[in-house]
Design an enzyme around this catalytic site. Structure first.
Site, PDB file in Angstrom:
ATOM      1  N   SER A 142     -25.487  17.126  -6.316  1.00 29.09           N
ATOM      2  CA  SER A 142     -25.928  17.762  -7.561  1.00 29.09           C
ATOM      3  C   SER A 142     -25.695  19.255  -7.446  1.00 29.09           C
ATOM      4  CB  SER A 142     -27.420  17.498  -7.797  1.00 29.09           C
ATOM      5  OG  SER A 142     -27.929  18.305  -8.843  1.00 29.09           O
ATOM      6  N   TYR A 155     -36.072  17.506  -4.364  1.00 22.65           N
ATOM      7  CA  TYR A 155     -34.769  17.103  -4.896  1.00 22.65           C
ATOM      8  C   TYR A 155     -33.724  18.146  -4.530  1.00 22.65           C
ATOM      9  CZ  TYR A 155     -31.206  15.447  -8.167  1.00 22.65           C
ATOM     10  OH  TYR A 155     -30.043  14.978  -8.720  1.00 22.65           O
TER      11      TYR A 155
END
Length: 251
Positions: A142, A155
């Site tokens: 990501s 995350y």
């Protein structure tokens, strides 16, 4: 040139294939000629996707997989049979301020996004090296592994770790003819977040993207097929951002 991206005769495992980008990746790889092994915890959701793929002439199978369990990973890889490509897509996030993030939430996210990806990659690589076969791993990271945003600290950390893990594995496993690369998607619209992008908060985020638009799953197809196919045969340890320019926007 089309032959470079042709995956006919290849078998690809897609983790997290029960929803979101995992569903799209399975469709994309299947359309390129690959046979697909769909893997997820919610096995019942894989059945309809398997039927959809087979209706289109794509050979597809399903396996139960919980990436938080080493035993589940080993069993899934054994059930999948010989693979050529692994798409490490399974991932989760929990939105909470870092001061309020419980230890168990941290562990759940990091175990899924980083430890799980590591164990899947290691398991596949062990089978490839034992059989003296080449292999391809594409980790779905990501842009939040490259930049930061609040309230998703584990995350961010897990995706940053996955990016560096990609580079380390690429270096170690190149001698075994195993390529390891990663894609860093920006903000991509899926069925789980589509309503958010219509809100004032979602619109403000879109305004920070240089292209001033939200990404669609299909925008990831080029990077996915490049890294999964012979078109990317001289690429390993590469980190491809697909984000509308988000990671190069001005501060």
């Amino acid at each position: 040139m089309s032959k470079l991206f042709d995956l006919s005769g290849k078998v690809a495992l897609v983790t997290g294939a029960s929803s979101g980008l995992g569903v799209h990746f399975a469709r994309c790889l299947g359309a390129a000629g690959a046979s697909i092994v769909l893997a997820a915890r919610r096995a019942e959701r894989l059945t309809s996707l398997q039927a959809e793929l087979e209706k289109k002439g794509v050979k597809a199978a399903t396996v139960d997989l919980d990436v938080q369990s080493g035993k589940s990973i080993a069993a899934a890889l054994d059930a999948a049979g010989p693979l050529d490509i692994v798409i490490n897509n399974a991932g989760i996030s929990i939105v909470k301020p870092a001061l309020d993030m419980p230890e168990e939430d941290w562990d759940t996210i990091v175990d899924t996004n980083l430890r799980g990806a590591w164990l899947v990659a290691q398991g596949a690589a062990r089978r490839w090296t034992s059989a003296k076969r080449p292999g391809v791993i594409v980790n779905i990271a990501s842009i939040l592994g490259l930049r930061t945003i609040g309230q998703v600290a584990p995350y961010n950390a897990s995706k940053a770790g996955l990016i560096h893990l990609t580079r380390v594995l690429a270096m170690e496993w190149a001698r075994h003819n195993i390529r390891v690369n990663a894609i860093c998607p920006g903000y991509i619209e899926t069925e789980m977040n589509s309503d958010f992008w219509k809100t004032p908060g979602g619109q403000r985020l879109i305004e920070r993207i240089p292209q001033r638009r939200i990404g669609q799953p299909g925008h990831l197809d080029g990077a996915l097929l490049l890294l999964a196919s012979e078109a990317g045969t001289f690429m390993t340890g590469s980190i491809l951002t697909v984000d509308g320019g988000h990671t190069v926007n001005s501060l």
